[in-house]
Scaffold this motif. Structure first.
Motif, PDB file in Angstrom:
ATOM      1  N   ALA A 278     -19.345 -20.529 -83.715  1.00  0.00           N
ATOM      2  CA  ALA A 278     -19.766 -20.539 -82.396  1.00  0.00           C
ATOM      3  C   ALA A 278     -19.532 -19.231 -81.622  1.00  0.00           C
ATOM      4  CB  ALA A 278     -19.034 -21.715 -81.527  1.00  0.00           C
ATOM      5  N   SER A 279     -20.441 -18.836 -81.070  1.00  0.00           N
ATOM      6  CA  SER A 279     -20.761 -17.511 -80.311  1.00  0.00           C
ATOM      7  C   SER A 279     -19.673 -17.133 -79.220  1.00  0.00           C
ATOM      8  CB  SER A 279     -22.137 -17.314 -79.893  1.00  0.00           C
ATOM      9  OG  SER A 279     -22.324 -16.160 -79.323  1.00  0.00           O
ATOM     10  N   PRO A 280     -19.122 -15.955 -79.099  1.00  0.00           N
ATOM     11  CA  PRO A 280     -18.416 -15.747 -77.804  1.00  0.00           C
ATOM     12  C   PRO A 280     -19.163 -15.411 -76.648  1.00  0.00           C
ATOM     13  CG  PRO A 280     -18.633 -13.931 -79.230  1.00  0.00           C
ATOM     14  CD  PRO A 280     -19.270 -14.878 -79.834  1.00  0.00           C
TER      15      PRO A 280
ATOM     16  N   LYS B 267     -26.469 -25.423 -68.736  1.00  0.00           N
ATOM     17  CA  LYS B 267     -26.590 -24.007 -68.639  1.00  0.00           C
ATOM     18  C   LYS B 267     -26.425 -23.220 -69.895  1.00  0.00           C
ATOM     19  CE  LYS B 267     -25.968 -21.421 -64.625  1.00  0.00           C
ATOM     20  NZ  LYS B 267     -25.102 -20.476 -63.781  1.00  0.00           N
ATOM     21  N   TYR B 268     -27.278 -22.222 -70.077  1.00  0.00           N
ATOM     22  CA  TYR B 268     -26.939 -21.374 -71.313  1.00  0.00           C
ATOM     23  C   TYR B 268     -27.381 -19.905 -70.846  1.00  0.00           C
ATOM     24  CZ  TYR B 268     -27.163 -19.050 -75.715  1.00  0.00           C
ATOM     25  OH  TYR B 268     -27.213 -18.296 -76.806  1.00  0.00           O
ATOM     26  N   ARG B 269     -26.429 -19.029 -70.948  1.00  0.00           N
ATOM     27  CA  ARG B 269     -26.941 -17.606 -70.433  1.00  0.00           C
ATOM     28  C   ARG B 269     -26.746 -16.654 -71.247  1.00  0.00           C
ATOM     29  NH1 ARG B 269     -22.794 -17.226 -65.145  1.00  0.00           N
ATOM     30  NH2 ARG B 269     -20.770 -16.757 -66.368  1.00  0.00           N
ATOM     31  N   GLY B 270     -27.471 -15.525 -71.195  1.00  0.00           N
ATOM     32  CA  GLY B 270     -26.938 -14.350 -72.309  1.00  0.00           C
ATOM     33  C   GLY B 270     -25.898 -13.681 -71.434  1.00  0.00           C
ATOM     34  N   MET B 271     -25.055 -13.113 -72.390  1.00  0.00           N
ATOM     35  CA  MET B 271     -24.032 -12.372 -71.878  1.00  0.00           C
ATOM     36  C   MET B 271     -24.370 -11.116 -71.194  1.00  0.00           C
ATOM     37  SD  MET B 271     -21.611 -14.583 -72.107  1.00  0.00           S
ATOM     38  CE  MET B 271     -20.116 -13.714 -71.591  1.00  0.00           C
ATOM     39  N   GLY B 272     -25.304 -10.590 -71.523  1.00  0.00           N
ATOM     40  CA  GLY B 272     -25.884  -9.520 -70.854  1.00  0.00           C
ATOM     41  C   GLY B 272     -26.672  -9.599 -69.479  1.00  0.00           C
ATOM     42  N   SER B 273     -26.852 -11.190 -69.261  1.00  0.00           N
ATOM     43  CA  SER B 273     -27.618 -11.498 -68.017  1.00  0.00           C
ATOM     44  C   SER B 273     -26.950 -10.988 -66.918  1.00  0.00           C
ATOM     45  CB  SER B 273     -27.729 -13.074 -67.960  1.00  0.00           C
ATOM     46  OG  SER B 273     -26.808 -13.613 -67.746  1.00  0.00           O
TER      47      SER B 273
ATOM     48  N   MET C 109     -23.866 -19.011 -84.056  1.00  0.00           N
ATOM     49  CA  MET C 109     -24.723 -19.922 -83.182  1.00  0.00           C
ATOM     50  C   MET C 109     -24.488 -19.593 -81.670  1.00  0.00           C
ATOM     51  SD  MET C 109     -25.543 -22.700 -85.713  1.00  0.00           S
ATOM     52  CE  MET C 109     -23.931 -22.993 -86.091  1.00  0.00           C
ATOM     53  N   GLY C 110     -25.391 -19.694 -80.634  1.00  0.00           N
ATOM     54  CA  GLY C 110     -25.138 -19.769 -79.453  1.00  0.00           C
ATOM     55  C   GLY C 110     -26.070 -21.040 -78.735  1.00  0.00           C
ATOM     56  N   SER C 111     -27.423 -20.803 -78.666  1.00  0.00           N
ATOM     57  CA  SER C 111     -28.167 -21.887 -78.250  1.00  0.00           C
ATOM     58  C   SER C 111     -28.330 -23.191 -79.135  1.00  0.00           C
ATOM     59  CB  SER C 111     -29.699 -21.551 -78.133  1.00  0.00           C
ATOM     60  OG  SER C 111     -30.286 -21.134 -79.287  1.00  0.00           O
TER      61      SER C 111
ATOM     62  N   ALA D   9     -24.224 -13.678 -89.823  1.00  0.00           N
ATOM     63  CA  ALA D   9     -25.538 -13.593 -89.236  1.00  0.00           C
ATOM     64  C   ALA D   9     -25.711 -14.257 -87.865  1.00  0.00           C
ATOM     65  CB  ALA D   9     -26.709 -14.535 -90.232  1.00  0.00           C
ATOM     66  N   ASP D  10     -25.827 -13.261 -86.877  1.00  0.00           N
ATOM     67  CA  ASP D  10     -25.552 -13.618 -85.341  1.00  0.00           C
ATOM     68  C   ASP D  10     -26.838 -13.769 -84.719  1.00  0.00           C
ATOM     69  OD1 ASP D  10     -24.905 -13.902 -82.801  1.00  0.00           O
ATOM     70  OD2 ASP D  10     -24.089 -11.930 -82.439  1.00  0.00           O
ATOM     71  N   GLY D  11     -27.203 -14.899 -84.007  1.00  0.00           N
ATOM     72  CA  GLY D  11     -28.517 -15.041 -83.065  1.00  0.00           C
ATOM     73  C   GLY D  11     -29.840 -15.420 -84.051  1.00  0.00           C
TER      74      GLY D  11
ATOM     75  N   ALA E 185     -30.199  -5.692 -66.871  1.00  0.00           N
ATOM     76  CA  ALA E 185     -29.855  -6.937 -67.637  1.00  0.00           C
ATOM     77  C   ALA E 185     -30.308  -6.660 -69.007  1.00  0.00           C
ATOM     78  CB  ALA E 185     -30.461  -8.062 -67.020  1.00  0.00           C
ATOM     79  N   GLN E 186     -29.698  -7.375 -69.991  1.00  0.00           N
ATOM     80  CA  GLN E 186     -30.264  -7.323 -71.428  1.00  0.00           C
ATOM     81  C   GLN E 186     -30.162  -8.847 -71.795  1.00  0.00           C
ATOM     82  OE1 GLN E 186     -28.889  -4.343 -74.396  1.00  0.00           O
ATOM     83  NE2 GLN E 186     -28.271  -2.982 -72.745  1.00  0.00           N
ATOM     84  N   GLY E 187     -30.248  -9.621 -70.952  1.00  0.00           N
ATOM     85  CA  GLY E 187     -30.303 -10.942 -71.265  1.00  0.00           C
ATOM     86  C   GLY E 187     -30.731 -12.010 -70.028  1.00  0.00           C
TER      87      GLY E 187
ATOM     88  N   GLY F 110     -31.042 -12.883 -80.406  1.00  0.00           N
ATOM     89  CA  GLY F 110     -30.643 -14.089 -79.900  1.00  0.00           C
ATOM     90  C   GLY F 110     -31.670 -14.775 -78.870  1.00  0.00           C
ATOM     91  N   SER F 111     -31.650 -16.073 -78.550  1.00  0.00           N
ATOM     92  CA  SER F 111     -32.754 -16.665 -77.986  1.00  0.00           C
ATOM     93  C   SER F 111     -32.696 -16.262 -76.265  1.00  0.00           C
ATOM     94  CB  SER F 111     -32.285 -18.270 -78.075  1.00  0.00           C
ATOM     95  OG  SER F 111     -31.036 -18.526 -77.287  1.00  0.00           O
ATOM     96  N   ILE F 112     -31.475 -15.698 -75.970  1.00  0.00           N
ATOM     97  CA  ILE F 112     -31.648 -15.383 -74.716  1.00  0.00           C
ATOM     98  C   ILE F 112     -31.589 -13.787 -74.317  1.00  0.00           C
ATOM     99  CG2 ILE F 112     -30.341 -17.052 -73.214  1.00  0.00           C
ATOM    100  CD1 ILE F 112     -28.753 -14.809 -75.687  1.00  0.00           C
ATOM    101  N   CYS F 113     -31.711 -13.006 -75.598  1.00  0.00           N
ATOM    102  CA  CYS F 113     -31.592 -11.601 -75.686  1.00  0.00           C
ATOM    103  C   CYS F 113     -32.953 -10.951 -75.161  1.00  0.00           C
ATOM    104  CB  CYS F 113     -31.277 -11.200 -77.021  1.00  0.00           C
ATOM    105  SG  CYS F 113     -30.013 -11.538 -77.664  1.00  0.00           S
ATOM    106  N   THR F 114     -32.835  -9.626 -74.247  1.00  0.00           N
ATOM    107  CA  THR F 114     -34.055  -8.899 -74.233  1.00  0.00           C
ATOM    108  C   THR F 114     -33.558  -7.444 -74.281  1.00  0.00           C
ATOM    109  OG1 THR F 114     -32.980  -8.842 -71.718  1.00  0.00           O
ATOM    110  CG2 THR F 114     -34.876 -10.412 -72.165  1.00  0.00           C
ATOM    111  N   THR F 115     -32.674  -7.325 -75.384  1.00  0.00           N
ATOM    112  CA  THR F 115     -32.377  -5.950 -75.792  1.00  0.00           C
ATOM    113  C   THR F 115     -33.451  -5.395 -76.448  1.00  0.00           C
ATOM    114  OG1 THR F 115     -29.970  -6.695 -75.979  1.00  0.00           O
ATOM    115  CG2 THR F 115     -30.771  -4.462 -77.163  1.00  0.00           C
ATOM    116  N   GLN F 116     -34.162  -5.712 -77.080  1.00  0.00           N
ATOM    117  CA  GLN F 116     -35.321  -5.155 -77.960  1.00  0.00           C
ATOM    118  C   GLN F 116     -36.246  -4.487 -76.900  1.00  0.00           C
ATOM    119  OE1 GLN F 116     -36.787  -6.816 -81.497  1.00  0.00           O
ATOM    120  NE2 GLN F 116     -34.707  -7.272 -82.363  1.00  0.00           N
TER     121      GLN F 116
END
Ligand code: XMP
Length: 490
Positions: free
Chosen positions: A52-54, A388-394, A364-366, A341-343, A416-418, A306-312
């Protein structure tokens, strides 16, 4: 027929799980002969490859206890003070029977909660673990509704409460409930109540698939991981976590190949030589090589998957997750370093692909958010029960302190990256993870692999073949052409 992984992943494309498909191989064993036991890190063995993801909407005490009871592990997030993170670890280790209480908790100064189960318990802290001060039944609460009274004045006395030791198993708890003819027991450790288990909870848990073997440390308690950053202050945080019994440390960074992380890995290995350290995140062989050289016991792979990621999108860096897992795993395997394998995991097929491509576990997160065990309360959105599910970079999470994962803590402007979102209620991980693992075993059987090492060997030797799926092939591989359907997996 088909392409060898080494060839496919050297063509200069960034593939993700849905882009590729494995060819089935040869079956000469039943599904139950498949073992999914694996290494999280050099020294930590799991009976299922699930982590489970931190994240603060995924991994706190109930998720950590439940994942350990299932044979996986959770990494407790660090988006809180060091002492709060340490308390979460202690609380997780005290939940021997990993039941999320179906009753409510309030502090002596609180009013009645808006909704409650069969009981409302008044504890010193308003939560658990804490000292129990009294309780009210749901009918007591109904009688007090809309009255301006202090509920503490109407509480029932604790003398009638049946206290049992925290480490009683389900059978022992059931025995006490029957013998004492009570509706609930309070599990106690060091003078504090750590959980309240009702008869209905016991019945519910008995209806779930058989648990375990669990992930237990040398001290007989659940193994729990913890995330930290790479600031000087994280060394102090680490001390709290080690005292609380953290079994493995994850250095939580979206770009792990940094001088900060390398120095932190060296510091931890020197200060706590028996503590496994997982580095990351990385997506390239060069990044991985640096962290392996610094002494990591495991590598976390993924950037922007990751499902909540916007880093790319925001930073123009990252890699398709199938390519990243394959590339990093191939170098990590040469050094005996397990890969997470994360995300990007949204179904059992993604888990099969991640593991067959060389990972030892999936994070896994989502997939886990929205479960009974995830932090937070359910709410309704458009008629659907969600959490609620939020990116840690939100921005929302970074305001609470997670910005250093994105190296934004010293920057004047936060980017923000999430994102913040919500996921559907999935029920208990104690139910859907065993079903998911059964599906993964069926995938392994189709590949002709009885275990993770055997899948890795089939891939390495070129026996396992893959292909890239065209857009039309991906559409064909999903449900299509139906006017309506109901999707129920178990
Ligand atoms: P899933 O797909 O399982 O992904 O929901 C969970 C993983 O996503 C990463 N993570 C983030 N990545 N911005 C990012 O770019 C974020 O705000 C964020 N929050 C989490 C992390 O690796 C996690 O395990």
């Amino acid at each position: 027929d088909g392409t060898k992984a080494a060839e496919l992943f050297s063509r200069g494309y960034s593939f993700t799980y849905d882009d590729v498909i494995f060819h089935p191989h040869y079956i000469d064993f039943p599904t139950d002969a498949v073992s999914l036991s694996t290494q999280l890190s050099r020294n930590i063995r799991l009976s299922i490859p699930c982590v489970a993801s931190p994240m603060d909407t995924v991994s706190e005490a109930h998720m950590a206890a439940s994942m350990a009871a299932l044979g996986g592990i959770a990494i407790v997030h660090s988006n809180c003070t060091p002492s709060q993170q340490a308390s979460i670890i202690r609380a997780a280790k005290s939940l021997r029977v990993p039941i999320v209480p179906s009753v409510s908790f309030v502090s002596p100064t609180d009013g009645l909660p808006d909704s409650y189960g069969r009981y409302v318990f008044i504890t010193e802290s308003g939560g658990l673990p804490s000292k129990l001060l009294g309780y009210l039944s749901s009918s007591d609460c109904d009688n007090l509704r809309n009255k301006a009274v202090k509920i503490i004045d109407y509480k029932r006395d604790c003398k009638a409460v049946e206290y049992v030791p925290w480490n009683y198993d389900l059978g022992q708890i059931e025995g006490i409930l029957e013998e004492k003819k009570c509706d609930f027991v309070a599990l106690e450790r060091d003078g504090e109540v750590v959980n309240v288990v009702t008869k209905a909870d016991v019945e519910r848990l008995k209806g779930y698939p058989k648990l375990g073997p669990g992930t237990v440390g040398a001290d007989g308690e659940w193994m729990v991981g913890a995330a930290i950053g790479t600031r000087e202050s994280d060394k102090e945080r680490l001390e709290h976590l080690v005292k609380a019994g953290a079994n493995v440390i994850v250095l939580d960074s979206s770009q792990g190949n940094s001088i900060y992380q390398i120095e932190m890995i060296k510091f931890i290995k020197k200060t706590y030589p028996h503590l496994d350290v997982i580095g990351g995140n990385v997506v390239t062989m060069a990044q991985a090589q640096n962290l392996i050289q610094a002494g990591v016991d495991g590598l976390r792979v993924g950037m922007g998957s990751g499902s909540i990621c916007t880093t790319q999108e925001v930073c123009a860096v990252g890699r398709g997750q199938a390519t990243a897992v394959y590339k990093v795993s191939s170098i990590a395997a040469q050094h005996g370093v397990p890969v997470i394998a994360d995300g990007g995991i949204s179904n059992s097929g993604h888990i099969v692909k991640a593991l067959a491509l060389g990972a030892s576990t999936v994070m896994m997160g989502s997939f886990l958010a929205g479960s009974t065990e995830a932090p937070g309360a359910y709410e309704y959105k458009n008629g659907q029960r969600v959490k609620k599910y939020r990116g840690m970079g939100s921005l929302e999470a970074m305001t609470k302190g997670s910005d250093q994962r994105y190296l934004g803590d010293t920057a004047k402007l936060k980017i923000a990256q999430g994102v913040v979102g919500a996921v559907a209620d999935k029920g208990s991980v104690l139910k859907f993870i065993p079903y998911t693992m059964q599906a993964v075993k069926q995938g392994f059987q189709d590949l002709g692999a009885t275990s993770l090492p055997s899948a890795h060997e089939l891939l390495r030797s070129g026996t396992l073949r893959l292909e890239v799926r065209t857009g039309a092939a991906q559409a064909e591989g999903g449900i299509h052409g139906l006017v309506s359907y109901e999707k129920k997996s178990f």
